[in-house]
Design an enzyme around this catalytic site. Structure first.
Site, PDB file in Angstrom:
ATOM      1  N   TRP A  90       1.323  -4.108   9.410  1.00  0.00           N
ATOM      2  CA  TRP A  90       0.627  -4.869  10.459  1.00  0.00           C
ATOM      3  C   TRP A  90       0.073  -6.159   9.868  1.00  0.00           C
ATOM      4  O   TRP A  90      -0.184  -6.248   8.663  1.00  0.00           O
ATOM      5  CB  TRP A  90      -0.478  -4.060  11.124  1.00  0.00           C
ATOM      6  CG  TRP A  90      -1.626  -3.673  10.234  1.00  0.00           C
ATOM      7  CD1 TRP A  90      -1.779  -2.492   9.569  1.00  0.00           C
ATOM      8  CD2 TRP A  90      -2.782  -4.479   9.905  1.00  0.00           C
ATOM      9  NE1 TRP A  90      -2.950  -2.505   8.851  1.00  0.00           N
ATOM     10  CE2 TRP A  90      -3.593  -3.717   9.036  1.00  0.00           C
ATOM     11  CE3 TRP A  90      -3.213  -5.760  10.270  1.00  0.00           C
ATOM     12  CZ2 TRP A  90      -4.799  -4.179   8.508  1.00  0.00           C
ATOM     13  CZ3 TRP A  90      -4.429  -6.231   9.744  1.00  0.00           C
ATOM     14  CH2 TRP A  90      -5.194  -5.443   8.879  1.00  0.00           C
ATOM     15  N   TYR A 124      -7.600   3.578   8.535  1.00  0.00           N
ATOM     16  CA  TYR A 124      -7.537   3.494   7.071  1.00  0.00           C
ATOM     17  C   TYR A 124      -8.823   4.072   6.517  1.00  0.00           C
ATOM     18  O   TYR A 124      -9.799   4.228   7.246  1.00  0.00           O
ATOM     19  CB  TYR A 124      -7.366   2.038   6.614  1.00  0.00           C
ATOM     20  CG  TYR A 124      -6.012   1.508   6.993  1.00  0.00           C
ATOM     21  CD1 TYR A 124      -4.916   1.709   6.166  1.00  0.00           C
ATOM     22  CD2 TYR A 124      -5.820   0.880   8.212  1.00  0.00           C
ATOM     23  CE1 TYR A 124      -3.659   1.272   6.536  1.00  0.00           C
ATOM     24  CE2 TYR A 124      -4.566   0.437   8.590  1.00  0.00           C
ATOM     25  CZ  TYR A 124      -3.488   0.646   7.746  1.00  0.00           C
ATOM     26  OH  TYR A 124      -2.245   0.228   8.116  1.00  0.00           O
ATOM     27  N   SER A 158      -0.161   4.266   2.760  1.00  0.00           N
ATOM     28  CA  SER A 158       0.033   4.261   4.212  1.00  0.00           C
ATOM     29  C   SER A 158       1.477   3.841   4.484  1.00  0.00           C
ATOM     30  O   SER A 158       2.209   3.491   3.551  1.00  0.00           O
ATOM     31  CB  SER A 158      -0.949   3.297   4.899  1.00  0.00           C
ATOM     32  OG  SER A 158      -0.666   1.955   4.548  1.00  0.00           O
ATOM     33  N   THR A 209      -5.772   1.866  -2.895  1.00  0.00           N
ATOM     34  CA  THR A 209      -7.143   2.284  -3.196  1.00  0.00           C
ATOM     35  C   THR A 209      -7.492   1.670  -4.529  1.00  0.00           C
ATOM     36  O   THR A 209      -6.692   1.722  -5.462  1.00  0.00           O
ATOM     37  CB  THR A 209      -7.250   3.824  -3.256  1.00  0.00           C
ATOM     38  OG1 THR A 209      -7.122   4.337  -1.929  1.00  0.00           O
ATOM     39  CG2 THR A 209      -8.591   4.282  -3.817  1.00  0.00           C
ATOM     40  N   ASP A 221      -1.843   5.828  -5.140  1.00  0.00           N
ATOM     41  CA  ASP A 221      -2.175   4.936  -4.030  1.00  0.00           C
ATOM     42  C   ASP A 221      -2.541   3.536  -4.520  1.00  0.00           C
ATOM     43  O   ASP A 221      -3.644   3.304  -5.006  1.00  0.00           O
ATOM     44  CB  ASP A 221      -3.337   5.548  -3.240  1.00  0.00           C
ATOM     45  CG  ASP A 221      -3.688   4.732  -2.000  1.00  0.00           C
ATOM     46  OD1 ASP A 221      -2.990   3.736  -1.723  1.00  0.00           O
ATOM     47  OD2 ASP A 221      -4.663   5.094  -1.326  1.00  0.00           O
ATOM     48  N   ASN A 236       2.582   2.004   7.709  1.00  0.00           N
ATOM     49  CA  ASN A 236       2.849   0.998   8.744  1.00  0.00           C
ATOM     50  C   ASN A 236       2.688  -0.409   8.186  1.00  0.00           C
ATOM     51  O   ASN A 236       1.979  -0.622   7.200  1.00  0.00           O
ATOM     52  CB  ASN A 236       1.875   1.177   9.908  1.00  0.00           C
ATOM     53  CG  ASN A 236       2.098   2.489  10.638  1.00  0.00           C
ATOM     54  OD1 ASN A 236       3.199   2.759  11.114  1.00  0.00           O
ATOM     55  ND2 ASN A 236       1.077   3.319  10.704  1.00  0.00           N
ATOM     56  N   ASP A 259       0.813  -1.210   0.000  1.00  0.00           N
ATOM     57  CA  ASP A 259       0.000   0.000   0.000  1.00  0.00           C
ATOM     58  C   ASP A 259       0.850   1.265   0.000  1.00  0.00           C
ATOM     59  O   ASP A 259       1.439   1.610   1.025  1.00  0.00           O
ATOM     60  CB  ASP A 259      -0.893  -0.048   1.257  1.00  0.00           C
ATOM     61  CG  ASP A 259      -1.789   1.156   1.394  1.00  0.00           C
ATOM     62  OD1 ASP A 259      -2.024   1.849   0.377  1.00  0.00           O
ATOM     63  OD2 ASP A 259      -2.271   1.405   2.516  1.00  0.00           O
TER      64      ASP A 259
END
Ligand SMILES: *[C@@H]1O[C@H](CO)[C@@H](O)[C@H](O)[C@H]1NC(C)=O
Length: 391
Positions: A98, A134, A94, A280, A277, A96, A91
């Site tokens: 996880w 998000y 963003s 998206t 992005d 981070n 992505d």
């Protein structure tokens, strides 16, 4: 001799590239249809449709759920020793990393692979907890660090989020387990190196560049590729057209003009911004212009899904963005999506706010299937070249 050197250089370059094959699952819309929940969903949200953008509203009351009825492209990484394997959304919107964890007991988590920290000899807990927001929902994580591998790239002591809570919607439905953010550190939890920073710090990339190819005819097993450390010239044609990043948070570039067919709109007369992005799905359009755009491309008023006539696509206008003097065009065959012979346009309302009042577009997968995209970290610029996916 010259040729030999060139060949060697090429060999080295291609060896230095790390290639992750991306997959693509069914769209959320297809999943919901399969489960028989789409009809109910639409009935329940019937009056929302007057409010334009029905797909936004499902369960999470927020304008911002841009795209989760359509689907994302995701690839494989491992975390821990011995490695535990996850499918993650790569992505660029963003920063981070996880994954679901055994700390999380919700349905969304039990429906996915969960990282078990007690099974990894290289894991260490950090212990700070955060909520990561998000566009399509948020997750609660606790931080830990461990070894992360992407193909032959190995990053040690990578700080990442282990989820403690994930809401059913949308995460129960997603094909990916977690998210790997590739935007700038300013968008990450402060105080820790992002995976992209560690890739560079630990000298894992040939060049500080990564690039994306999205197939327009994706299957579950092959949806495209993310190439870490360079570009793959087999996947695009022509020159790469570069645009400087205007704010090092998102991969955000300036859009000078937007045209519908032969007509240049005045929408970007004060400048527009485009966030590149990969996380998206749709092309998102500034809220104040979405109505005009729908009208201009010929979506009938009161259309339930922003449907268009599948037999009329060739008569719809080309949409063109002017970016750093280059014309980036989206023909209707690219921005119109076809779900089992229902055609609808792959646009949504932009859910991020503009900081300076300039209209914001998100150039999501719909756009990136037309243009191979290159993210140049050292020079803070994004490149676009015509994707071979258009052939
Ligand atoms: C942080 O998250 C972990 C995992 O969900 C949880 O076990 C722990 O209780 C949380 N700590 C705090 C202080 O909320």
């Amino acid at each position: 001799m010259k040729w030999l050197i060139l060949a060697l250089v090429c060999l080295q370059l291609s060896e230095g590239l790390v290639r992750v094959r991306l997959r693509k699952g069914k769209s959320m819309r297809e999943l919901m249809k399969d489960k028989g929940v789409l009809e109910d969903f639409l009935k329940q949200h019937k009056h929302d449709r007057g409010r334009k953008y029905h797909f936004n509203e499902y369960n999470i009351a927020h304008e911002s759920i841009a795209n989760y009825l359509d689907s994302f492209y995701f690839g494989e990484i491992t975390i821990g020793t011995p490695p535990q394997t996850f499918l993650v959304l790569f992505d660029t919107g963003s920063s981070n990393l996880w994954v679901p964890s055994t700390y999380c007991q919700t349905q969304a988590c039990s429906n996915h692979v969960r990282f078990n920290p007690t099974q990894s000899s290289t894991y260490s807990a950090i212990g700070n907890n955060y909520t990561l927001p998000y566009g399509f929902g948020e997750v609660d994580v606790t931080l830990g660090s461990d070894t992360v591998t992407i193909q032959n790239v190995v990053v040690t002591n990578q700080v990442f989020g282990l989820t403690g809570y994930e809401p059913t919607s949308p995460f129960y439905y997603t094909y990916f387990d977690g998210i790997l953010g590739m935007a700038y550190p300013d968008l990450a939890i402060p105080g820790y190196y992002s995976l992209m920073q560690n890739l560079l710090r630990q000298d894992q990339l040939t060049e500080p560049i990564f690039s994306f190819y999205f197939s327009r005819k994706p299957t579950y097993y092959y949806g495209g590729e993310v190439i870490l450390g360079g570009v793959d010239s087999q996947l695009y044609s022509g020159e790469i057209m570069w645009a400087p990043v205007i704010q090092e948070v998102y991969w955000k570039i300036a859009i000078e003009e937007f045209s519908i067919g032969q007509t240049t709109t005045s929408w970007c007369s004060q400048g527009c911004q485009g966030i590149v992005d990969t996380g998206t799905f749709q092309l998102t359009v500034p809220e104040q212009y979405i109505g005009e755009l729908l009208q201009a491309v010929g979506v009938p008023e009161n259309s339930d899904y922003w449907e268009v006539d599948c037999n009329n696509i060739q008569n719809m206008p080309i949409l063109t963005f002017s970016v750093n003097g280059n014309q980036l065009s989206l023909p209707p065959t690219v921005y119109v999506l076809n779900d089992q012979d229902v055609c609808y346009i792959g646009v949504e309302t932009t859910y991020v706010n503009s900081q300076n009042g300039q209209p914001v577009w998100i150039l999501g997968n719909v756009f990136l299937r037309q243009y191979y995209s290159v993210f140049d970290i050292a020079n803070n610029r994004v490149g676009f070249a015509l994707s071979t996916s258009t052939n």
